[in-house]
Motif scaffolding. Sequence first.
Motif, PDB file in Angstrom:
ATOM      1  N   THR A   1     -17.293  -6.345  -1.831  1.00  0.00           N
ATOM      2  CA  THR A   1     -17.660  -5.236  -0.953  1.00  0.00           C
ATOM      3  C   THR A   1     -17.782  -3.992  -1.814  1.00  0.00           C
ATOM      4  O   THR A   1     -17.074  -3.831  -2.803  1.00  0.00           O
ATOM      5  CB  THR A   1     -16.600  -4.968   0.140  1.00  0.00           C
ATOM      6  OG1 THR A   1     -15.391  -4.522  -0.487  1.00  0.00           O
ATOM      7  CG2 THR A   1     -16.307  -6.190   0.970  1.00  0.00           C
ATOM      8  N   SER A   2     -18.684  -3.093  -1.425  1.00  0.00           N
ATOM      9  CA  SER A   2     -18.858  -1.886  -2.221  1.00  0.00           C
ATOM     10  C   SER A   2     -19.549  -0.823  -1.381  1.00  0.00           C
ATOM     11  O   SER A   2     -20.317  -1.136  -0.481  1.00  0.00           O
ATOM     12  CB  SER A   2     -19.706  -2.216  -3.448  1.00  0.00           C
ATOM     13  OG  SER A   2     -19.843  -1.079  -4.251  1.00  0.00           O
ATOM     14  N   ASN A   3     -19.244   0.436  -1.689  1.00  0.00           N
ATOM     15  CA  ASN A   3     -19.936   1.510  -0.974  1.00  0.00           C
ATOM     16  C   ASN A   3     -20.981   2.171  -1.868  1.00  0.00           C
ATOM     17  O   ASN A   3     -21.555   3.181  -1.520  1.00  0.00           O
ATOM     18  CB  ASN A   3     -18.941   2.544  -0.422  1.00  0.00           C
ATOM     19  CG  ASN A   3     -18.186   3.245  -1.528  1.00  0.00           C
ATOM     20  OD1 ASN A   3     -18.235   2.824  -2.674  1.00  0.00           O
ATOM     21  ND2 ASN A   3     -17.476   4.301  -1.184  1.00  0.00           N
TER      22      ASN A   3
ATOM     23  N   ALA B   1     -11.809  -1.154   0.109  1.00  0.00           N
ATOM     24  CA  ALA B   1     -11.411  -1.980   1.249  1.00  0.00           C
ATOM     25  C   ALA B   1     -10.908  -1.147   2.429  1.00  0.00           C
ATOM     26  O   ALA B   1     -11.183  -1.470   3.588  1.00  0.00           O
ATOM     27  CB  ALA B   1     -10.336  -2.967   0.824  1.00  0.00           C
ATOM     28  N   ALA B   2     -10.205  -0.057   2.155  1.00  0.00           N
ATOM     29  CA  ALA B   2      -9.615   0.724   3.243  1.00  0.00           C
ATOM     30  C   ALA B   2     -10.682   1.366   4.118  1.00  0.00           C
ATOM     31  O   ALA B   2     -10.443   1.667   5.283  1.00  0.00           O
ATOM     32  CB  ALA B   2      -8.681   1.781   2.681  1.00  0.00           C
ATOM     33  N   ASN B   3     -11.873   1.579   3.563  1.00  0.00           N
ATOM     34  CA  ASN B   3     -12.935   2.165   4.364  1.00  0.00           C
ATOM     35  C   ASN B   3     -13.893   1.141   4.927  1.00  0.00           C
ATOM     36  O   ASN B   3     -14.261   1.197   6.095  1.00  0.00           O
ATOM     37  CB  ASN B   3     -13.757   3.159   3.523  1.00  0.00           C
ATOM     38  CG  ASN B   3     -12.989   4.450   3.328  1.00  0.00           C
ATOM     39  OD1 ASN B   3     -12.278   4.890   4.226  1.00  0.00           O
ATOM     40  ND2 ASN B   3     -13.111   5.030   2.158  1.00  0.00           N
ATOM     41  N   ILE B   4     -14.324   0.220   4.079  1.00  0.00           N
ATOM     42  CA  ILE B   4     -15.423  -0.626   4.544  1.00  0.00           C
ATOM     43  C   ILE B   4     -15.051  -2.079   4.802  1.00  0.00           C
ATOM     44  O   ILE B   4     -15.892  -2.858   5.227  1.00  0.00           O
ATOM     45  CB  ILE B   4     -16.635  -0.557   3.588  1.00  0.00           C
ATOM     46  CG1 ILE B   4     -16.238  -1.034   2.193  1.00  0.00           C
ATOM     47  CG2 ILE B   4     -17.204   0.853   3.525  1.00  0.00           C
ATOM     48  CD1 ILE B   4     -17.443  -1.276   1.310  1.00  0.00           C
TER      49      ILE B   4
ATOM     50  N   LYS C   1     -11.952  -3.107   6.547  1.00  0.00           N
ATOM     51  CA  LYS C   1     -10.640  -2.898   7.154  1.00  0.00           C
ATOM     52  C   LYS C   1     -10.281  -4.054   8.089  1.00  0.00           C
ATOM     53  O   LYS C   1     -10.176  -3.869   9.287  1.00  0.00           O
ATOM     54  CB  LYS C   1     -10.688  -1.570   7.929  1.00  0.00           C
ATOM     55  CG  LYS C   1      -9.419  -0.776   7.841  1.00  0.00           C
ATOM     56  CD  LYS C   1      -9.592   0.605   8.388  1.00  0.00           C
ATOM     57  CE  LYS C   1      -9.559   0.674   9.896  1.00  0.00           C
ATOM     58  NZ  LYS C   1      -9.722   2.002  10.440  1.00  0.00           N
ATOM     59  N   ILE C   2     -10.082  -5.224   7.529  1.00  0.00           N
ATOM     60  CA  ILE C   2      -9.652  -6.357   8.351  1.00  0.00           C
ATOM     61  C   ILE C   2      -8.200  -6.060   8.733  1.00  0.00           C
ATOM     62  O   ILE C   2      -7.340  -5.908   7.860  1.00  0.00           O
ATOM     63  CB  ILE C   2      -9.758  -7.664   7.549  1.00  0.00           C
ATOM     64  CG1 ILE C   2     -11.222  -7.928   7.174  1.00  0.00           C
ATOM     65  CG2 ILE C   2      -9.162  -8.835   8.329  1.00  0.00           C
ATOM     66  CD1 ILE C   2     -11.439  -9.106   6.257  1.00  0.00           C
ATOM     67  N   ALA C   3      -7.939  -5.947  10.035  1.00  0.00           N
ATOM     68  CA  ALA C   3      -6.640  -5.426  10.474  1.00  0.00           C
ATOM     69  C   ALA C   3      -5.453  -6.201   9.917  1.00  0.00           C
ATOM     70  O   ALA C   3      -4.454  -5.618   9.534  1.00  0.00           O
ATOM     71  CB  ALA C   3      -6.598  -5.391  11.997  1.00  0.00           C
ATOM     72  N   ASP C   4      -5.567  -7.536   9.853  1.00  0.00           N
ATOM     73  CA  ASP C   4      -4.411  -8.301   9.381  1.00  0.00           C
ATOM     74  C   ASP C   4      -4.571  -8.759   7.935  1.00  0.00           C
ATOM     75  O   ASP C   4      -3.956  -9.743   7.529  1.00  0.00           O
ATOM     76  CB  ASP C   4      -4.127  -9.483  10.310  1.00  0.00           C
ATOM     77  CG  ASP C   4      -5.304 -10.434  10.397  1.00  0.00           C
ATOM     78  OD1 ASP C   4      -6.395 -10.086   9.907  1.00  0.00           O
ATOM     79  OD2 ASP C   4      -5.138 -11.539  10.945  1.00  0.00           O
ATOM     80  N   LEU C   5      -5.373  -8.034   7.166  1.00  0.00           N
ATOM     81  CA  LEU C   5      -5.548  -8.394   5.753  1.00  0.00           C
ATOM     82  C   LEU C   5      -4.207  -8.531   5.017  1.00  0.00           C
ATOM     83  O   LEU C   5      -4.004  -9.490   4.270  1.00  0.00           O
ATOM     84  CB  LEU C   5      -6.457  -7.368   5.052  1.00  0.00           C
ATOM     85  CG  LEU C   5      -6.886  -7.692   3.628  1.00  0.00           C
ATOM     86  CD1 LEU C   5      -7.670  -8.987   3.564  1.00  0.00           C
ATOM     87  CD2 LEU C   5      -7.727  -6.559   3.034  1.00  0.00           C
TER      88      LEU C   5
ATOM     89  N   ILE D   1      -9.087  -3.084  -3.867  1.00  0.00           N
ATOM     90  CA  ILE D   1      -9.133  -1.892  -4.722  1.00  0.00           C
ATOM     91  C   ILE D   1      -9.059  -0.631  -3.851  1.00  0.00           C
ATOM     92  O   ILE D   1      -9.891  -0.435  -2.967  1.00  0.00           O
ATOM     93  CB  ILE D   1     -10.419  -1.881  -5.564  1.00  0.00           C
ATOM     94  CG1 ILE D   1     -10.518  -3.190  -6.367  1.00  0.00           C
ATOM     95  CG2 ILE D   1     -10.444  -0.670  -6.491  1.00  0.00           C
ATOM     96  CD1 ILE D   1     -11.711  -3.284  -7.288  1.00  0.00           C
ATOM     97  N   LEU D   2      -8.039   0.179  -4.099  1.00  0.00           N
ATOM     98  CA  LEU D   2      -7.849   1.403  -3.309  1.00  0.00           C
ATOM     99  C   LEU D   2      -7.780   2.615  -4.228  1.00  0.00           C
ATOM    100  O   LEU D   2      -7.482   2.496  -5.414  1.00  0.00           O
ATOM    101  CB  LEU D   2      -6.537   1.319  -2.521  1.00  0.00           C
ATOM    102  CG  LEU D   2      -6.320   0.121  -1.604  1.00  0.00           C
ATOM    103  CD1 LEU D   2      -4.925   0.172  -0.994  1.00  0.00           C
ATOM    104  CD2 LEU D   2      -7.368   0.089  -0.504  1.00  0.00           C
ATOM    105  N   GLN D   3      -8.014   3.783  -3.645  1.00  0.00           N
ATOM    106  CA  GLN D   3      -7.927   5.012  -4.447  1.00  0.00           C
ATOM    107  C   GLN D   3      -6.516   5.585  -4.476  1.00  0.00           C
ATOM    108  O   GLN D   3      -6.175   6.350  -5.349  1.00  0.00           O
ATOM    109  CB  GLN D   3      -8.881   6.051  -3.887  1.00  0.00           C
ATOM    110  CG  GLN D   3     -10.314   5.636  -4.074  1.00  0.00           C
ATOM    111  CD  GLN D   3     -11.288   6.737  -3.802  1.00  0.00           C
ATOM    112  OE1 GLN D   3     -10.906   7.865  -3.538  1.00  0.00           O
ATOM    113  NE2 GLN D   3     -12.561   6.424  -3.864  1.00  0.00           N
TER     114      GLN D   3
END
Length: 461
Positions: A95-97, A318-321, A323-327, A344-346
């Motif tokens: 996934t990527s923005n 991942a936190a933005n795009i 966001k699978i709730a039970d990841l 990967i998070l900031q």
Amino acid sequence: MLCNTAEFLHQVRELTPVPAARAATRLRASLKGVKPKEIKPADRGVLLGDHLPSGVELRGSDEDTYLAIMAPRAGKSTALAIPIAEQAPGALLLTSNKADVYAATRAARSRVGTTWVLDTQGVAQVERAMWWDMIAQAETLEGAERLAGHFVGQITSDQADPFWSQAAQDLLVGLFRAAWWDGGTVRDVMKWLSDPAEKTPLRILYEHEPVLAEQVDSSISIAEETQSGIYQNARTAMSALREEKVLAWVTPDKVNPRFDPEHFATSKDTIYLLSKKGGPTAAIVAALADAVFTAAAEAGERAGGRLPEPMRAVLDEAANICKIADLPDLFSHLGSRGINPFVILQSYRQGVKAWGEVGMDAMWSASTKKVLGVGLDDAKFAADISSLVGAHFVNRGSYSKSKEGGYSHSVSEQREQVMDAAEIRAMKKGTALLLATGLPVAQIALRPWYEEEAMATSATR
Ligand SMILES: Nc1ncnc2c1ncn2[C@@H]1O[C@H](COP(=O)(O)OP(=O)(O)O)[C@@H](O)[C@H]1O
Ligand SMILES: [Mg+2]
């Protein structure tokens, strides 16, 4: 500073080339029986970086789960996402923005398998060349619930009254199931959503699933004002699909091939899931990623426990795009089925915002390899890391004058924090801390792809 002696390299020995290669022979069907020394670096697991200062390459295994936290421009894409993608031995989900990772890895990945791209917002300006049967996810009630959850989750905030999101969720579950029973598409769901008086979905449900039908019926057969509020919430959750261009990605199409999560799971294909930011469109990314995870976990179970070749799932932003709730709960399940999530998070806080304190803590504990890069500009988090890195004992010598006029030398052991919070916040660009479950913290030099490329080019000259 971290003590960087040969002894410390020994402590992370299981991540060094030969033990890593040995783990790969155990976990990958194609490497069974191959001598560890003959295994190429790319096949030894997930590249983390080079141990400092020994320079020995460290890799995580094919049953690990990964979490990286780094500030913007710290090397998340260039030193983690891209190298991991290029060396993925089996299927790869990314996934990527931004278009960067896609642009850098597409050529290499299309040499090993088909590359699929979901780009509903023109992140990489890719013309649509696939479609995904979103309604196929509603084959089971649980699947329909998960699907609805991705959309409703994007519009749910902590402050909102849970009644509305729950009601919108129930309605969407009913509509997805009705569409599935009827061989319909998302387009039908959108049509039914636009008119609360439309009785077709209930009629279909009563025919096949009377219990669910009654539940949905009673939750929407209420005061008109409340009913229209529920429909409005469900429409907002699905608002991305109001646009024909977006709808086309998830409805059947005679020209382009269908992306099939089941087939994908055991292939060497790649799926790039691109989205600019969170919100209703990102729900499609989360839903598709989730569909791939479900199919891959089932394929792993069918193959005797885990996928014969591991699937890498690099969830950048991942936190933005994504966001699978039970990841956080899925994490260890995925690892044991041969799927390596690499989230990967900031910042840690970004994770807390997406999954809550409890969820983020769970993801932190469930990730067996954590890479913490530069720019952790959160005083509390840096202090927490400092205490996790731990303390060590140092010998401090001192001379004191004795009564007889001579000097005596004494050595005392003192406890010192290996790295204090200020040192963690001031780490050198291009380095990171590696926290591996059961091992002491190590410092690593990241390996950006552009430097490897330059090295490879100069070596062949
Ligand atoms: N091809 C390249 N050559 C040299 N430096 C690059 C190249 N691509 C990116 N960089 C630099 O590498 C650093 C890390 O970039 P990147 O991995 O994209 O950061 P992020 O953590 O935001 O994903 C940035 O300072 C960027 O300018
Ligand atoms: Mg990036």
